[in-house]
Design a protein around this motif. Structure first.
Motif, PDB file in Angstrom:
ATOM      1  N   HIS A 192       0.831  -1.205   0.000  1.00  0.00           N
ATOM      2  CA  HIS A 192       0.000   0.000   0.000  1.00  0.00           C
ATOM      3  C   HIS A 192       0.869   1.260   0.000  1.00  0.00           C
ATOM      4  O   HIS A 192       0.601   2.221  -0.728  1.00  0.00           O
ATOM      5  N   ARG A 193       1.920   1.254   0.832  1.00  0.00           N
ATOM      6  CA  ARG A 193       2.839   2.394   0.811  1.00  0.00           C
ATOM      7  C   ARG A 193       3.520   2.508  -0.551  1.00  0.00           C
ATOM      8  O   ARG A 193       3.742   3.615  -1.059  1.00  0.00           O
ATOM      9  N   SER A 206      -4.876   5.172  -7.939  1.00  0.00           N
ATOM     10  CA  SER A 206      -5.958   6.172  -8.001  1.00  0.00           C
ATOM     11  C   SER A 206      -7.281   5.532  -8.404  1.00  0.00           C
ATOM     12  O   SER A 206      -8.355   6.038  -8.052  1.00  0.00           O
ATOM     13  N   VAL A 207      -7.226   4.416  -9.126  1.00  0.00           N
ATOM     14  CA  VAL A 207      -8.456   3.715  -9.512  1.00  0.00           C
ATOM     15  C   VAL A 207      -9.257   3.321  -8.271  1.00  0.00           C
ATOM     16  O   VAL A 207     -10.475   3.511  -8.212  1.00  0.00           O
ATOM     17  N   HIS A 208      -8.557   2.789  -7.272  1.00  0.00           N
ATOM     18  CA  HIS A 208      -9.244   2.378  -6.048  1.00  0.00           C
ATOM     19  C   HIS A 208      -9.737   3.595  -5.267  1.00  0.00           C
ATOM     20  O   HIS A 208     -10.827   3.572  -4.687  1.00  0.00           O
ATOM     21  N   HIS A 209      -8.960   4.658  -5.268  1.00  0.00           N
ATOM     22  CA  HIS A 209      -9.319   5.846  -4.489  1.00  0.00           C
ATOM     23  C   HIS A 209     -10.400   6.691  -5.153  1.00  0.00           C
ATOM     24  O   HIS A 209     -10.857   7.677  -4.552  1.00  0.00           O
ATOM     25  N   ASN A 210     -10.809   6.330  -6.349  1.00  0.00           N
ATOM     26  CA  ASN A 210     -11.975   7.013  -6.915  1.00  0.00           C
ATOM     27  C   ASN A 210     -13.187   6.854  -6.000  1.00  0.00           C
ATOM     28  O   ASN A 210     -14.064   7.719  -5.957  1.00  0.00           O
ATOM     29  N   VAL A 225      -2.740  -4.166 -11.918  1.00  0.00           N
ATOM     30  CA  VAL A 225      -1.420  -4.250 -11.287  1.00  0.00           C
ATOM     31  C   VAL A 225      -1.570  -4.281  -9.775  1.00  0.00           C
ATOM     32  O   VAL A 225      -0.861  -5.022  -9.085  1.00  0.00           O
ATOM     33  N   GLU A 226      -2.503  -3.503  -9.243  1.00  0.00           N
ATOM     34  CA  GLU A 226      -2.734  -3.540  -7.796  1.00  0.00           C
ATOM     35  C   GLU A 226      -3.283  -4.893  -7.375  1.00  0.00           C
ATOM     36  O   GLU A 226      -2.919  -5.416  -6.320  1.00  0.00           O
TER      37      GLU A 226
END
Length: 337
Positions: A192-193, A206-210, A225-226
């Motif tokens: 995560h870091r 950023s996809v997840h943080h949308n 990739v994540e």
């Protein structure tokens, strides 16, 4: 239940608990045995015991025979994908239906007073957070989860890796199983870091943080990739002596268990006077503020690294001071340039 007896709601309808989040009393000195014993049931209940029960059903009833697993064939690969998809649909779907569709408890104990379905956004496919999240979950999340499982079951069936049996190594395997949630959180913190490095954040995380206001289907909504990084923690079962049941449990902690931090409610009501804690607040704060709580709150990794937010007003001030100092340093560098 009256959620205002254990929390407060601001003018925007956002709810926060009165009690600050505490890390597990495990990595502390001096040891506090009584506090540890009082905390211990929450390590198992409600979530980890559920994930282990699911994994046991998967292993004993819903996994092909060792002979079948010796050769990778599309039949059993698709079967495992369908089995994993079914538990996600049942688990995520039940929480989504109860809390976000039927809204059985309204906004009681809901951190963000808004519901994502009422706020379409261009950052999501078809302007829908749920549609976007579901597409990403089934498009790459579940296939990659299943690919890890397929590879390790094939390795076990063919004798690749330090696999063990409970009859020969019961103490080791039981202890290993007990600490798997801790190992998962440590691995999650590390990757995560990593993906919060600006260039990786921009193109991957950023996809997840949308999903700033996450709901159950946000749990596995990630860039491919994540997803690859997220489940890579399970590769430890090819390094340390393990058993396929524990490997499946580890994958479920990460897969089915991802919903814990994204449910969006502090408690799920079970009746007029009953409710159970979700332990979701630490990760919700990460979605809200982005640069705090990279771990899930059980381990004190963020406290050690200066990125801890305990959900209190004091925590707000510490975070704001840190952001201010970070901004001042950035401005100073620009001035020197």
């Amino acid at each position: 239940m009256d959620d205002l007896t254990s929390g407060t709601r601001d003018k925007r309808g956002n709810w926060r608990p009165n009690d600050a989040i505490e890390n597990a009393p495990v990595f502390v000195w001096p040891i506090r045995p009584m506090k540890f014993l009082r905390w211990l049931p929450s390590y198992f209940l409600p979530w980890n015991i559920i994930f282990f029960a699911i994994s046991a059903v998967f292993w004993f009833l819903l996994t092909p025979s060792r002979e079948a697993l010796e050769t990778i064939e599309w039949g059993w690969v698709i079967y495992l994908f369908a089995r994993n998809s079914a538990i996600v649909i049942l688990f995520y779907g039940a929480l989504e239906l109860r809390l976000y569709v039927k809204r059985r408890q309204g906004t009681h104990f809901k951190y963000n007073g808004k519901f994502p379905s009422e706020h379409p956004s261009d950052v999501f496919m078809f302007k829908s957070q749920n549609v976007d999240n579901i597409i990403r979950t089934f498009g790459t999340g579940l296939p990659i989860w299943t690919a890890y499982e397929v590879g390790m079951l094939w390795a076990w069936a063919n004798g690749w890796g330090p696999w063990a049996t409970f009859s020969e190594h019961p103490i080791w395997l039981i202890c290993f199983g007990l600490i798997l949630p801790i190992l998962h959180e440590f691995h999650f913190y590390c990757i995560h870091r990593l993906i919060h490095i600006p260039v990786l954040y921009k193109w991957i995380h950023s996809v997840h943080h949308n999903s700033v206001n996450p709901s159950p289907w946000s749990s596995l909504s990630m860039h491919p990739v994540e997803h690859l990084l997220y489940w890579s923690g399970s590769l430890i079962h090819l390094v340390l002596p393990s058993h396929p049941l524990l490997m499946i449990y580890h994958l479920n902690i990460a897969g089915t268990g991802a919903v814990v931090g994204h449910v969006g409610f502090d408690k799920i009501e079970t009746g007029e006077d009953g409710a159970f804690d979700t332990h979701a607040y630490a990760h919700y704060l990460h979605h809200k503020y982005f640069e705090v709580n990279y771990a899930d709150g059980m381990m004190p990794l963020d406290r050690w690294m200066g990125t801890w937010h305990d959900g209190s007003k004091a925590g707000d001030k510490i975070m704001q001071d840190r952001f201010r100092k970070k901004k001042e340093k950035a401005n100073a560098r620009k001035g020197e340039a």
